[in-house]
Scaffold this motif. Structure first.
Motif, PDB file in Angstrom:
ATOM      1  N   MET A   1       0.732  -1.407   0.069  1.00  0.00           N
ATOM      2  CA  MET A   1       0.090  -0.100   0.030  1.00  0.00           C
ATOM      3  C   MET A   1       0.735   1.177  -0.009  1.00  0.00           C
ATOM      4  O   MET A   1       1.876   1.234   0.641  1.00  0.00           O
ATOM      5  N   LYS A   2       0.521   2.140  -0.928  1.00  0.00           N
ATOM      6  CA  LYS A   2       1.209   3.472  -0.743  1.00  0.00           C
ATOM      7  C   LYS A   2       0.375   4.580  -0.311  1.00  0.00           C
ATOM      8  O   LYS A   2      -0.801   4.754  -0.611  1.00  0.00           O
ATOM      9  N   ILE A   3       0.899   5.320   0.877  1.00  0.00           N
ATOM     10  CA  ILE A   3       0.070   6.005   1.621  1.00  0.00           C
ATOM     11  C   ILE A   3       0.735   7.321   1.888  1.00  0.00           C
ATOM     12  O   ILE A   3       1.965   7.327   2.151  1.00  0.00           O
ATOM     13  N   GLU A   4      -0.061   8.326   1.997  1.00  0.00           N
ATOM     14  CA  GLU A   4       0.660   9.556   2.327  1.00  0.00           C
ATOM     15  C   GLU A   4       1.401   9.645   3.685  1.00  0.00           C
ATOM     16  O   GLU A   4       0.346   9.125   4.616  1.00  0.00           O
ATOM     17  N   ILE A   5       2.203  10.241   4.110  1.00  0.00           N
ATOM     18  CA  ILE A   5       2.651  10.578   5.537  1.00  0.00           C
ATOM     19  C   ILE A   5       1.431  11.510   6.123  1.00  0.00           C
ATOM     20  O   ILE A   5       1.181  12.322   5.531  1.00  0.00           O
ATOM     21  N   PRO A   6       1.452  11.396   7.384  1.00  0.00           N
ATOM     22  CA  PRO A   6       0.219  12.308   7.964  1.00  0.00           C
ATOM     23  C   PRO A   6       0.921  13.856   7.890  1.00  0.00           C
ATOM     24  O   PRO A   6       2.136  13.903   8.238  1.00  0.00           O
ATOM     25  N   ARG A   7       0.265  14.686   7.502  1.00  0.00           N
ATOM     26  CA  ARG A   7       0.893  16.199   7.366  1.00  0.00           C
ATOM     27  C   ARG A   7       0.815  16.593   8.696  1.00  0.00           C
ATOM     28  O   ARG A   7       1.388  17.806   9.001  1.00  0.00           O
ATOM     29  N   TYR A   8      -0.193  16.535   9.693  1.00  0.00           N
ATOM     30  CA  TYR A   8      -0.447  17.081  10.771  1.00  0.00           C
ATOM     31  C   TYR A   8      -0.770  16.157  11.939  1.00  0.00           C
ATOM     32  O   TYR A   8      -1.418  15.296  11.804  1.00  0.00           O
ATOM     33  N   ILE A   9      -0.155  16.608  13.220  1.00  0.00           N
ATOM     34  CA  ILE A   9      -0.377  15.619  14.284  1.00  0.00           C
ATOM     35  C   ILE A   9      -0.669  16.596  15.427  1.00  0.00           C
ATOM     36  O   ILE A   9      -0.144  17.610  15.518  1.00  0.00           O
ATOM     37  N   GLU A  10      -1.859  16.338  16.145  1.00  0.00           N
ATOM     38  CA  GLU A  10      -2.342  17.095  17.169  1.00  0.00           C
ATOM     39  C   GLU A  10      -2.080  16.256  18.628  1.00  0.00           C
ATOM     40  O   GLU A  10      -2.100  15.149  18.507  1.00  0.00           O
ATOM     41  N   VAL A  11      -1.298  16.840  19.217  1.00  0.00           N
ATOM     42  CA  VAL A  11      -0.819  16.265  20.632  1.00  0.00           C
ATOM     43  C   VAL A  11      -1.598  16.450  21.688  1.00  0.00           C
ATOM     44  O   VAL A  11      -2.015  17.822  22.113  1.00  0.00           O
ATOM     45  N   PHE A  12      -2.168  15.589  22.539  1.00  0.00           N
ATOM     46  CA  PHE A  12      -3.104  15.554  23.365  1.00  0.00           C
ATOM     47  C   PHE A  12      -2.592  14.695  24.480  1.00  0.00           C
ATOM     48  O   PHE A  12      -2.574  13.582  25.027  1.00  0.00           O
ATOM     49  N   GLY A  13      -1.836  15.368  25.570  1.00  0.00           N
ATOM     50  CA  GLY A  13      -1.289  14.351  26.623  1.00  0.00           C
ATOM     51  C   GLY A  13      -0.081  13.658  26.036  1.00  0.00           C
ATOM     52  O   GLY A  13       0.541  14.009  25.239  1.00  0.00           O
ATOM     53  N   ALA A  14      -0.280  12.280  26.101  1.00  0.00           N
ATOM     54  CA  ALA A  14       0.576  11.354  25.739  1.00  0.00           C
ATOM     55  C   ALA A  14       0.030  10.731  24.225  1.00  0.00           C
ATOM     56  O   ALA A  14       0.612  10.016  23.681  1.00  0.00           O
ATOM     57  N   ALA A  15      -1.463  11.400  23.865  1.00  0.00           N
ATOM     58  CA  ALA A  15      -1.944  10.851  22.694  1.00  0.00           C
ATOM     59  C   ALA A  15      -1.571  11.772  21.344  1.00  0.00           C
ATOM     60  O   ALA A  15      -1.500  12.857  21.485  1.00  0.00           O
ATOM     61  N   GLN A  16      -1.090  10.870  20.413  1.00  0.00           N
ATOM     62  CA  GLN A  16      -0.642  11.789  19.135  1.00  0.00           C
ATOM     63  C   GLN A  16      -1.796  11.394  18.140  1.00  0.00           C
ATOM     64  O   GLN A  16      -1.806  10.294  17.430  1.00  0.00           O
ATOM     65  N   ILE A  17      -2.591  12.241  17.604  1.00  0.00           N
ATOM     66  CA  ILE A  17      -3.773  12.024  16.794  1.00  0.00           C
ATOM     67  C   ILE A  17      -3.162  12.643  15.351  1.00  0.00           C
ATOM     68  O   ILE A  17      -2.924  13.907  15.197  1.00  0.00           O
ATOM     69  N   ASN A  18      -3.137  11.689  14.430  1.00  0.00           N
ATOM     70  CA  ASN A  18      -2.646  12.051  13.240  1.00  0.00           C
ATOM     71  C   ASN A  18      -3.847  12.344  12.145  1.00  0.00           C
ATOM     72  O   ASN A  18      -4.726  11.657  12.454  1.00  0.00           O
ATOM     73  N   VAL A  23      -4.901   7.303   0.788  1.00  0.00           N
ATOM     74  CA  VAL A  23      -4.111   5.916   0.044  1.00  0.00           C
ATOM     75  C   VAL A  23      -3.951   6.401  -1.418  1.00  0.00           C
ATOM     76  O   VAL A  23      -4.838   6.682  -1.924  1.00  0.00           O
ATOM     77  N   TYR A  24      -2.678   6.131  -1.761  1.00  0.00           N
ATOM     78  CA  TYR A  24      -2.411   6.266  -3.244  1.00  0.00           C
ATOM     79  C   TYR A  24      -2.492   4.922  -4.004  1.00  0.00           C
ATOM     80  O   TYR A  24      -2.919   5.023  -5.055  1.00  0.00           O
ATOM     81  N   GLU A  25      -2.178   3.710  -3.595  1.00  0.00           N
ATOM     82  CA  GLU A  25      -2.201   2.553  -4.207  1.00  0.00           C
ATOM     83  C   GLU A  25      -2.649   1.560  -3.054  1.00  0.00           C
ATOM     84  O   GLU A  25      -1.951   1.424  -2.067  1.00  0.00           O
ATOM     85  N   LEU A  26      -3.614   0.659  -3.432  1.00  0.00           N
ATOM     86  CA  LEU A  26      -3.724  -0.250  -2.714  1.00  0.00           C
ATOM     87  C   LEU A  26      -2.959  -1.299  -2.362  1.00  0.00           C
ATOM     88  O   LEU A  26      -2.891  -2.058  -1.302  1.00  0.00           O
ATOM     89  N   ASP A  27      -2.400  -1.419  -3.564  1.00  0.00           N
ATOM     90  CA  ASP A  27      -1.206  -2.753  -3.524  1.00  0.00           C
ATOM     91  C   ASP A  27      -0.080  -2.099  -4.175  1.00  0.00           C
ATOM     92  O   ASP A  27       0.051  -1.716  -5.395  1.00  0.00           O
ATOM     93  N   SER A  28       1.088  -1.980  -3.371  1.00  0.00           N
ATOM     94  CA  SER A  28       2.334  -1.170  -3.994  1.00  0.00           C
ATOM     95  C   SER A  28       3.431  -2.249  -4.285  1.00  0.00           C
ATOM     96  O   SER A  28       4.620  -1.853  -4.184  1.00  0.00           O
ATOM     97  N   GLY A  29       3.046  -3.512  -4.102  1.00  0.00           N
ATOM     98  CA  GLY A  29       4.263  -4.537  -4.558  1.00  0.00           C
ATOM     99  C   GLY A  29       4.685  -5.154  -3.389  1.00  0.00           C
ATOM    100  O   GLY A  29       4.034  -5.195  -2.326  1.00  0.00           O
TER     101      GLY A  29
END
Ligand code: GDD
Length: 405
Positions: A1-18, A23-29
């Motif tokens: 699978m080819k997928i974009e990396i998260p562009r933004y992350i919200e940090v809430f205490g110890a939680a990191q919400i991406n 998804v760009y490609e469901l099957d990337s080899g």
């Protein structure tokens, strides 16, 4: 699978919400390779990585009186190496639907020969085993309570007994087996990106039409998600002081967790479980709670939201069902200990203004079930094996009851 990396992350205490990832490609080899010029923008998750996670993953299918063909389709979409756990709450009288489901699964497995575990949620032997280890939170009299959240928790316990490292949840009322297949791949891609052993992956649907007799219908269900996301985001803002729209998957019914995270979370009753898996994570690991677990403090909890390519098409169960789902989803946020009085007032005013609740009425407060981490799993397994007559295992899933012939 080819997928974009998260562009933004919200940090809430110890939680990191991406932020939601595309998804760009469901099957990337076969292998994971990204050309040098794309390293900063996409992740390539090859079949080798996907397969490794699938072998360590259980997928819980919750079902209650769904058409057998749908259950069959959903199972066909789950990658072969995942353990399937079917938790059914289908009616047993006058027609024994669970028996029919068992026959279906047995027939399915004749051809595919894989690991499957099944149980009926209202099996008194299941309740007895849970009572034996003191987990009365899920019980109502002699039985496990009705509800999707209760079914999910039973599935989680069985996944833990099967020694899986990851557990995913999918509904049985999905018309598109290929979508179910994609959800599991999306789960895997999230886990492969996680650097913390405490991670959650939630599915975000691009399209959510429902099927009715005359064709497709873009149901009001979108409205539930709109409210749930809005209030979860406001809850974060009320603590951080900054507006956010990071949460887009509040009502997603399809999500997966590393077992290390799943066993630290509380679950809630019925359909409120879907937003509660996110909400409880914010309660447990947000800024206002002391985190005793050193590893969680150091590594954090990572949440991925992945947008599907397939549409999500499921059974439309009508307006009353949706209204109940909306109220329980909102209720679980309203009654949260991290929800401020100011936010509660906003919620009530908006719900009254939109005609969803009457003046003077507060949203329901669904029961919750405490984290399962400290249960005595050895005793639980012994009692299940002896008492749970509907527990069936196929393939080499475990040593419990064999499939009926
Ligand atoms: N084991 C078990 N026990 N399963 C149940 C129970 C129960 O008591 N009640 C419902 N289910 C199963 C249903 O058969 C279905 O497969 C799944 O749980 C979802 O339950 P529904 O109550 O039918 O919800 P829905 O399909 O309208 O909504 C679901 O999908 C939405 C988006 O597609 C939920 O998952 C929502 O949270 C989600 O937003």
């Amino acid at each position: 699978m080819k997928i974009e990396i998260p562009r933004y992350i919200e940090v809430f205490g110890a939680a990191q919400i991406n932020e939601v990832q595309r998804v760009y490609e469901l099957d990337s080899g076969v292998t994971s390779e990204v050309p040098a010029e794309n390293v900063g923008t996409v992740r390539d998750i090859g079949k080798d990585v996907m397969n490794d996670i699938e072998q360590r993953m259980a997928i819980v299918v919750s079902t209650k009186n769904e058409k057998l063909r749908l259950l069959d389709g959903v199972m066909s979409g789950i990658p072969h190496d995942c353990l399937i756990i079917v938790v059914s709450n289908s009616t047993r009288k006058p027609i024994d639907r669970y028996k029919n489901e068992m026959e279906l699964v047995k027939q399915f497995n004749k051809f595919v020969q894989r690991k499957v575990i099944m149980i009926h949620q209202r099996d008194p032997g299941l309740a007895k085993a849970l009572r034996e280890v003191g987990y009365t939170d899920i019980l109502q009299g002699r039985y496990v309570r009705n509800g999707k959240g209760e079914g999910a928790l039973v599935g989680l316990v069985l996944a833990k007994l099967a020694k899986k490292d990851y557990v995913g949840f999918v509904d049985a009322d999905n018309f598109i087996p290929g979508a179910v297949h994609e959800y599991v791949k999306n789960f895997n891609s999230g886990f492969s990106m996680a650097s913390s052993p405490y991670s959650m992956v939630r599915i975000s649907w691009l399209y959510k039409p429902t099927v009715i007799e005359t064709g497709f219908y873009f149901s009001r269900w979108g409205r539930i998600n709109e409210y749930t996301n809005k209030y979860l985001n406001r809850l974060i803002s009320s603590h951080s002081g900054f507006g956010t729209e990071i949460i887009k998957t509040g009502n997603s019914g399809e999500y997966a967790m590393s077992m290390k995270l799943a066993e630290l979370l509380a679950f809630s009753s019925g359909s409120s479980v879907d937003p509660y898996t996110m909400l409880n994570l914010l309660e447990a690991f947000g800024p206002s709670n002391p985190i005793n677990n050193k590893e969680v403090r150091e590594k954090g909890v990572q949440i991925y939201q992945i947008e599907t390519r397939n549409p999500h098409i499921h059974v439309d169960k009508g307006d009353e069902h949706l209204a109940n789902m909306l109220l329980s989803s909102i209720g679980i946020i309203y009654h949260s200990r991290i929800c401020s009085d100011a936010l509660r007032k906003v919620m009530i005013d908006e719900l009254i203004a939109s005609g969803l609740i009457k003046k003077g009425v507060t949203p329901p407060n669904p029961p919750t079930m405490r984290p399962t981490k400290n249960l005595n799993f050895k005793t639980l397994q012994e009692f299940l094996e002896i008492n749970a007559k509907t527990l069936v295992t196929m393939g080499e899933a475990s040593t419990q009851n064999q499939a009926p012939s």
